[in-house]
Design an enzyme around this catalytic site. Sequence first.
Site, PDB file in Angstrom:
ATOM      1  N   TYR A  51      14.899  30.437   8.079  1.00  0.00           N
ATOM      2  CA  TYR A  51      13.667  31.116   8.464  1.00  0.00           C
ATOM      3  C   TYR A  51      13.589  31.315   9.977  1.00  0.00           C
ATOM      4  O   TYR A  51      13.863  30.391  10.747  1.00  0.00           O
ATOM      5  CB  TYR A  51      12.450  30.296   8.023  1.00  0.00           C
ATOM      6  N   LYS A  81       0.832  -1.212   0.000  1.00  0.00           N
ATOM      7  CA  LYS A  81       0.000   0.000   0.000  1.00  0.00           C
ATOM      8  C   LYS A  81       0.869   1.265   0.000  1.00  0.00           C
ATOM      9  O   LYS A  81       2.071   1.196   0.302  1.00  0.00           O
ATOM     10  CB  LYS A  81      -0.920  -0.024   1.228  1.00  0.00           C
TER      11      LYS A  81
HETATM   12  C1  LIG Z   1      -0.263  -2.074   6.761  1.00  0.00           C
HETATM   13  C2  LIG Z   1      -0.832  -3.381   7.221  1.00  0.00           C
HETATM   14  C3  LIG Z   1      -0.017  -4.514   7.296  1.00  0.00           C
HETATM   15  C4  LIG Z   1       1.492  -4.450   7.131  1.00  0.00           C
HETATM   16  O1  LIG Z   1       2.023  -4.021   8.356  1.00  0.00           O
HETATM   17  P1  LIG Z   1       3.585  -3.779   8.613  1.00  0.00           P
HETATM   18  O2  LIG Z   1       3.629  -3.360  10.038  1.00  0.00           O
HETATM   19  O3  LIG Z   1       3.992  -2.698   7.678  1.00  0.00           O
HETATM   20  O4  LIG Z   1       4.289  -5.047   8.348  1.00  0.00           O
HETATM   21  C5  LIG Z   1      -0.606  -5.729   7.577  1.00  0.00           C
HETATM   22  N1  LIG Z   1      -1.950  -5.804   7.828  1.00  0.00           N
HETATM   23  C6  LIG Z   1      -2.755  -4.732   7.808  1.00  0.00           C
HETATM   24  C7  LIG Z   1      -4.206  -4.888   8.103  1.00  0.00           C
HETATM   25  C8  LIG Z   1      -2.232  -3.478   7.520  1.00  0.00           C
HETATM   26  O5  LIG Z   1      -3.027  -2.402   7.513  1.00  0.00           O
END
Ligand SMILES: *Cc1c(COP(=O)(O)O)cnc(C)c1O
Length: 374
Positions: A265, A41
């Site tokens: 800044y 994702k």
């Molecule tokens: C993002 C996510 C993962 C992956 O988690 P990591 O901590 O990045 O390994 C797995 N399951 C769900 C439901 C997630 O939202």
Amino acid sequence: MIAADTPILRIDPAAIAANWRRLDAENRGITPQAATGAAIKANAYGVGVEIAAPALAGAGCRHFFTATLDEAIALRALLPDIWIAVLNGLPRGAASEFLAHHLHPVLNTLPDLADWQRVATAPTAPAALLHLDTGMARLGLDADDIAQLIDNPARLGGIRLDYIMSHFAAAEIQDAPSNHAQSAHFAATYAQLTRAWGQRPKTSLANSAALFLGPLAASDLARPGYALYGGNPTPLSPNPMRPVLHLAAPVLQIREIPRSAAVGYNATWTAPRGTRVATIAIGYADGIFRAASNRLTARHGGSTIEQIGRVSMDLLTFDVTDHPEIERGSLLTLLDDVQTIETLAVQAGTSGYEVLTRLGPRYRRVVEPLYSGA
Ligand SMILES: *Cc1c(COP(=O)(O)O)cnc(C)c1O
């Protein structure tokens, strides 16, 4: 001299592949027949889905998780034959998209179930996943929903479930009591629900960190993300993963300022002595947190250099008084195998996940082997 005014992000797909194999070995050490997927994702956590996804598929990964439907459709165009699940669930009216692109919806609510039931018996309908909330209070069926489902398993009639899943709230803290509570809650709910329904789908539980919890998080399909991209899944111990990234930015200008002169800044840094200042081509528009102003470091030739003044949109300033070798065109390194995602996270007061997912759109991205011998 290359890309003299642009930050350069080097990405090592072989390290992503090696990290997947490492996690897969960990997973099969707990459950020999288990599969290991990949959470891809948010543009593969900022690393670049078009680089990470083929590397993972090449290593043998067959199961991919996106957050959104759009991400899944884009991933499908990249990899036509893999299994893809959409964690955010089934948007109203979107069921036909899941069929058209052969995407597996995660059913998070009773209305999701009802929607999916309408298409689930179509010959092209993919199997779904059912998400049980065991203590995150975020997505998934809550205790009331689950009780209704156990009372009336016909709500699942016609639906093919590949997996029943849940997610841990604190897997990176090895002895967190919630890990035991969620694991026990999942086992009990799975038993009740499958007894009432008469079918026993496979299970999916572990994220990256949960793969290091041992049998507690055992399931048929793991869903690691962060560790694939080099993040430390065991933050209280040394990182077992290979670094995947190298981020550097070129010096645009060097100047000498007298004692008491201010930098940046709002003059948040004042020179305690005559100071040599290097300005480099990277800023908060590139994912360098403004909140880390006056706390960042960079590396050059084995030394650590201190950042001074506010982080600007496109620029950072460093005190290079003691580093005469740094000149216009030199590259200062923000991420490597010593200064890690976690180092930047501490400097910015955030998590490594946020550091990764902020990686900027403006980088010149170079795909090549890194840290050979690591
Ligand atoms: C993002 C996510 C993962 C992956 O988690 P990591 O901590 O990045 O390994 C797995 N399951 C769900 C439901 C997630 O939202």
